[in-house]
Design a protein around this motif. Structure first.
Motif, PDB file in Angstrom:
ATOM      1  N   ALA A 132      42.593  43.684  45.272  1.00 17.51           N
ATOM      2  CA  ALA A 132      41.152  43.811  45.022  1.00 17.51           C
ATOM      3  C   ALA A 132      40.348  43.142  46.122  1.00 17.51           C
ATOM      4  CB  ALA A 132      40.809  43.200  43.663  1.00 17.51           C
ATOM      5  N   LEU A 133      40.800  41.977  46.579  1.00 13.58           N
ATOM      6  CA  LEU A 133      40.085  41.256  47.634  1.00 13.58           C
ATOM      7  C   LEU A 133      40.121  42.033  48.938  1.00 13.58           C
ATOM      8  CD1 LEU A 133      38.573  38.578  47.989  1.00 13.58           C
ATOM      9  CD2 LEU A 133      40.717  37.548  48.720  1.00 13.58           C
ATOM     10  N   THR A 174      43.211  33.887  44.869  1.00 15.68           N
ATOM     11  CA  THR A 174      43.267  34.410  43.501  1.00 15.68           C
ATOM     12  C   THR A 174      41.891  34.401  42.851  1.00 15.68           C
ATOM     13  OG1 THR A 174      45.534  33.593  43.272  1.00 15.68           O
ATOM     14  CG2 THR A 174      44.364  34.125  41.251  1.00 15.68           C
ATOM     15  N   THR A 175      41.162  33.305  43.012  1.00 13.96           N
ATOM     16  CA  THR A 175      39.867  33.170  42.342  1.00 13.96           C
ATOM     17  C   THR A 175      38.818  34.087  42.959  1.00 13.96           C
ATOM     18  OG1 THR A 175      40.438  30.868  41.881  1.00 13.96           O
ATOM     19  CG2 THR A 175      38.146  31.520  41.560  1.00 13.96           C
ATOM     20  N   MET A 176      38.819  34.234  44.284  1.00 13.39           N
ATOM     21  CA  MET A 176      37.841  35.125  44.910  1.00 13.39           C
ATOM     22  C   MET A 176      38.096  36.585  44.531  1.00 13.39           C
ATOM     23  SD  MET A 176      37.287  33.460  48.704  1.00 13.39           S
ATOM     24  CE  MET A 176      35.840  34.479  49.010  1.00 13.39           C
ATOM     25  N   GLY A 177      39.347  36.939  44.307  1.00 16.87           N
ATOM     26  CA  GLY A 177      39.658  38.317  43.935  1.00 16.87           C
ATOM     27  C   GLY A 177      39.579  38.592  42.450  1.00 16.87           C
ATOM     28  N   TRP A 178      39.466  37.544  41.638  1.00 12.50           N
ATOM     29  CA  TRP A 178      39.500  37.699  40.189  1.00 12.50           C
ATOM     30  C   TRP A 178      38.374  38.591  39.668  1.00 12.50           C
ATOM     31  CZ3 TRP A 178      43.214  35.537  36.892  1.00 12.50           C
ATOM     32  CH2 TRP A 178      42.947  35.606  35.539  1.00 12.50           C
ATOM     33  N   PRO A 179      37.089  38.289  39.932  1.00 11.35           N
ATOM     34  CA  PRO A 179      36.022  39.162  39.403  1.00 11.35           C
ATOM     35  C   PRO A 179      36.034  40.545  40.038  1.00 11.35           C
ATOM     36  CG  PRO A 179      35.106  37.521  40.884  1.00 11.35           C
ATOM     37  CD  PRO A 179      36.535  37.148  40.671  1.00 11.35           C
ATOM     38  N   ALA A 229      38.684  42.261  40.867  1.00 16.29           N
ATOM     39  CA  ALA A 229      39.719  43.048  40.198  1.00 16.29           C
ATOM     40  C   ALA A 229      39.248  43.537  38.837  1.00 16.29           C
ATOM     41  CB  ALA A 229      40.988  42.218  40.051  1.00 16.29           C
ATOM     42  N   LEU A 230      38.481  42.705  38.136  1.00 22.39           N
ATOM     43  CA  LEU A 230      38.033  43.093  36.803  1.00 22.39           C
ATOM     44  C   LEU A 230      36.936  44.154  36.847  1.00 22.39           C
ATOM     45  CD1 LEU A 230      38.773  42.414  33.942  1.00 22.39           C
ATOM     46  CD2 LEU A 230      36.971  40.687  33.911  1.00 22.39           C
ATOM     47  N   GLU A 231      36.162  44.152  37.933  1.00 28.29           N
ATOM     48  CA  GLU A 231      35.079  45.121  38.045  1.00 28.29           C
ATOM     49  C   GLU A 231      35.516  46.418  38.725  1.00 28.29           C
ATOM     50  OE1 GLU A 231      32.168  44.865  36.703  1.00 28.29           O
ATOM     51  OE2 GLU A 231      32.575  42.866  35.925  1.00 28.29           O
ATOM     52  N   ALA A 232      36.618  46.379  39.432  1.00 30.02           N
ATOM     53  CA  ALA A 232      37.032  47.536  40.229  1.00 30.02           C
ATOM     54  C   ALA A 232      38.035  48.397  39.466  1.00 30.02           C
ATOM     55  CB  ALA A 232      37.628  47.051  41.557  1.00 30.02           C
ATOM     56  N   ARG A 233      38.668  49.299  40.197  1.00 26.69           N
ATOM     57  CA  ARG A 233      39.608  50.232  39.585  1.00 26.69           C
ATOM     58  C   ARG A 233      40.869  49.544  39.065  1.00 26.69           C
ATOM     59  NH1 ARG A 233      38.111  52.436  44.369  1.00 26.69           N
ATOM     60  NH2 ARG A 233      40.135  51.940  45.313  1.00 26.69           N
ATOM     61  N   ARG A 234      41.074  48.308  39.492  1.00 25.28           N
ATOM     62  CA  ARG A 234      42.295  47.614  39.103  1.00 25.28           C
ATOM     63  C   ARG A 234      42.156  46.824  37.811  1.00 25.28           C
ATOM     64  NH1 ARG A 234      41.576  48.605  43.900  1.00 25.28           N
ATOM     65  NH2 ARG A 234      39.719  47.316  43.857  1.00 25.28           N
ATOM     66  N   ARG A 275      34.446  39.929  31.018  1.00 29.39           N
ATOM     67  CA  ARG A 275      33.848  38.612  31.273  1.00 29.39           C
ATOM     68  C   ARG A 275      34.845  37.804  32.106  1.00 29.39           C
ATOM     69  NH1 ARG A 275      29.768  37.865  27.398  1.00 29.39           N
ATOM     70  NH2 ARG A 275      29.163  36.036  28.617  1.00 29.39           N
ATOM     71  N   PRO A 276      34.827  37.974  33.441  1.00 27.93           N
ATOM     72  CA  PRO A 276      35.897  37.410  34.276  1.00 27.93           C
ATOM     73  C   PRO A 276      36.005  35.894  34.209  1.00 27.93           C
ATOM     74  CG  PRO A 276      34.071  38.196  35.631  1.00 27.93           C
ATOM     75  CD  PRO A 276      33.820  38.683  34.243  1.00 27.93           C
ATOM     76  N   TRP A 277      34.886  35.199  34.249  1.00 30.79           N
ATOM     77  CA  TRP A 277      34.978  33.739  34.333  1.00 30.79           C
ATOM     78  C   TRP A 277      35.368  33.117  33.006  1.00 30.79           C
ATOM     79  CZ3 TRP A 277      35.971  32.863  38.909  1.00 30.79           C
ATOM     80  CH2 TRP A 277      35.322  33.518  39.957  1.00 30.79           C
TER      81      TRP A 277
END
Length: 564
Positions: A297-298, A349-354, A356-361, A428-430
């Protein structure tokens, strides 16, 4: 024709601004997380063989000998590591007394400073929310928690490397003066581990500069060379003093433990090139389950980041990948060597977390959360129903099944994974991230109250019980290495090999001359007792004093003496 007046155009309301945290929120959250993961119950159980007592005893020997140049363990010079960790632990002893808590305190403090450093670095290039998430990711990863609670050098080296790389990145991207701080931290790293503390950050920073086309500008900076000078000024005095005091002995050890370890297998630790992949998968739990999807995702959604965030993501990726590649190419591999990449993994991991949740993954991320839930449920099942799932270990596990703290630990881990999955499904990623981090912190507290003391008793109980029986009487070990005997016995414990007949005979004669009873006590494995029999002097008898399913305490005494 009269036109009706147009209705007034009302301004579009601006989106509600996200409420800012109060200034005290971040430090309180981080302090509570670090206390739970690193400090709670830090001295509640004895040191684990084989590594912890070696470092703890070498630091104690510095105080006893008042020699701050040459480390010793069990009466033998120990140059496996430079002295920074020994110095810090010795100072902890001076302030708090000699104890398990004082021995482990330095690692816990270094872990806390590493977590704070990750927050400070990320907050300069991204939001405070991402910075707090990265800090909590690091604090709640499995291997980072474990090594923060052990009296070994790896956490000290991790802090030095993380500080060197963090300041180097600030020096490249913000102000060249930070390169001086990077050099100073590299100097401390040279005293913590050796040349790797200079070579690894230097290679990673150089690669980043090449990619971003800043190499010549950095090489022309006077602050870079000032930092190199600071590193030498900090580290060189001890290396010079150790050479003067020990000569060729020190130089041979320096070569063996820094260069031979990399180019050849040392201390029987040869491993394949992919050794660290499963280590990373387990050590970075629970976040390793989400690492692949967040990396993808990142990489694919980097356009969603601002320029500063993209630079930080690139540097953290090089930091993590470079560390993994460096230690994977080494011939000697240990489980703890890749710990310095964990701060970078936490950032990635943390920068890619939101994203990944908002994208196709999103489906991949929720699948990883589901797997986390299943692992938590499986751990709960092992503790709640050991007779069915672990019949060969039912006796050991049944005590945990009756321990409310152990049961609560398993249920907490499962509940936090389930809550994280619910938040993910609600996008709700965070909240999902915080649920996992909080679950790991609470699980650690409950494990310290239940599982860890049980494991420690199973592994260390025999040694401590034997020491209590022997007291100050002559003691040696046969064909086993248990540094805790030296630390808790507060004396050198001779080690006897299967071919050391003369050594055993000499120790036996010394014990016979010291007291009428003349008993020399020996600790070994029960399976090794037959190998000991050919070494017994003709005028001595070997008696069993105490034994466990694995270990045995023996006495070697004159034939006519009373049985001890």
């Amino acid at each position: 024709m009269t036109l009706a007046p147009s209705p007034p155009v009302l301004p579009t309301p601006a989106p509600a601004a996200r409420a800012e945290w109060a200034p005290w929120v971040v430090p309180v959250v981080l302090l509570l997380a670090c206390f739970a993961c690193f400090f709670y119950g830090l001295g509640a159980y004895p040191l684990f063989d084989v590594d912890e007592p070696r470092y703890a005893e070498a630091a104690r020997q510095m105080l006893v000998r008042n020699d701050w140049i040459t480390p010793y363990f069990n009466g033998i010079v120990r140059f496996d590591k430079p002295p920074l960790f020994y110095w810090l632990v010795a100072m902890s002893y001076q302030a708090l007394g000699i104890s398990e808590f004082a021995a482990r305190l330095i690692s816990a403090l270094c872990a806390t400073l590493s977590v704070a450093g990750v927050y400070a670095l990320v907050a300069r290039f991204s939001s405070r929310r991402v910075a707090l998430g990265a800090a909590l990711t690091l604090a709640s990863s499995l291997e980072f928690i474990a090594l923060a609670r052990m009296s070994i050098t790896d956490m000290t080296l991790t802090l030095c490397l993380a500080a060197t790389l963090g300041f180097a990145f600030l020096g490249v991207e913000r102000n060249r003066r930070w390169l001086l701080a990077a050099g100073a931290c590299a100097g401390l790293g040279l005293l913590a581990k050796g040349p790797v503390a200079l070579a690894l950050p230097g290679a990673i920073t150089l690669l980043y500069c090449l990619i971003t086309r800043q190499t010549m500008a950095i090489l022309r900076s006077a602050w870079l060379w000032a930092g190199a000078g600071a590193a030498l000024l900090i580290a060189a005095p001890w290396y010079v003093a150790a050479t003067q005091q020990n000569g060729e002995t020190f130089l041979r050890a320096l070569y063996q433990h820094n260069f031979s370890r990399y180019t050849g297998s040392v201390a029987y630790h040869p491993q394949p090139w992919h050794f660290y992949l499963p280590v990373l998968a387990i050590g970075f739990l629970p976040w390793s389950l989400f690492l692949p999807v967040t990396i993808v995702a990142l990489a694919q959604e980097r356009h969603s980041l601002n320029a500063s965030e993209r630079r930080l993501a690139l540097f953290a990726s090089l930091w993590a990948g470079g560390t993994l590649a460096f230690f994977s190419m080494a011939s000697t591999k240990l489980l703890t060597y890749i710990l310095p990449m964990f701060p970078a993994l936490a950032i990635v991991t943390t920068m890619g977390w939101p994203l990944a949740l908002e994208a196709r993954r999103r489906a991949s991320l929720t699948s990883a959360a589901t797997l986390t839930l299943l692992l938590g449920a499986l751990s709960a099942a092992f503790i709640l129903w050991p007779n069915r799932l672990l019949p060969k270990m039912a006796d050991t596990m049944s005590s945990l099944a009756r321990d409310p703290f152990a049961v609560a630990m398993a249920l907490t881990l499962t509940a936090s994974a389930a809550l994280s999955l619910v938040w993910m499904l609600r996008r709700r990623p965070w909240q999902s991230h915080a649920s996992l981090a909080l679950g790991m912190a609470l699980t650690t507290v409950l494990a310290i109250a239940s599982v860890i003391p049980a494991v420690n008793q199973a592994t260390q109980g025999a040694m401590l019980g034997f020491l209590a029986h022997v007291g100050s009487r002559p003691l040696a070990s046969f064909e086993i290495t248990r540094p805790s005997l030296t630390f808790y016995g507060r004396r050198a414990i001779p080690q006897i090999g299967k071919d050391d007949y003369a050594k055993l005979k000499s120790l036996y004669r010394q014990a016979a001359d010291a007291s009428p009873q003349g008993a020399l006590y020996l600790i070994t494995k029960r399976s090794l007792t037959p190998s000991l029999m050919p070494l017994i002097p003709p005028d001595a008898r070997l008696s069993i004093v105490s034994q466990t399913p694995i270990y045995v305490l023996l006495s070697l005494s004159p034939t006519g003496a009373e049985k001890p």
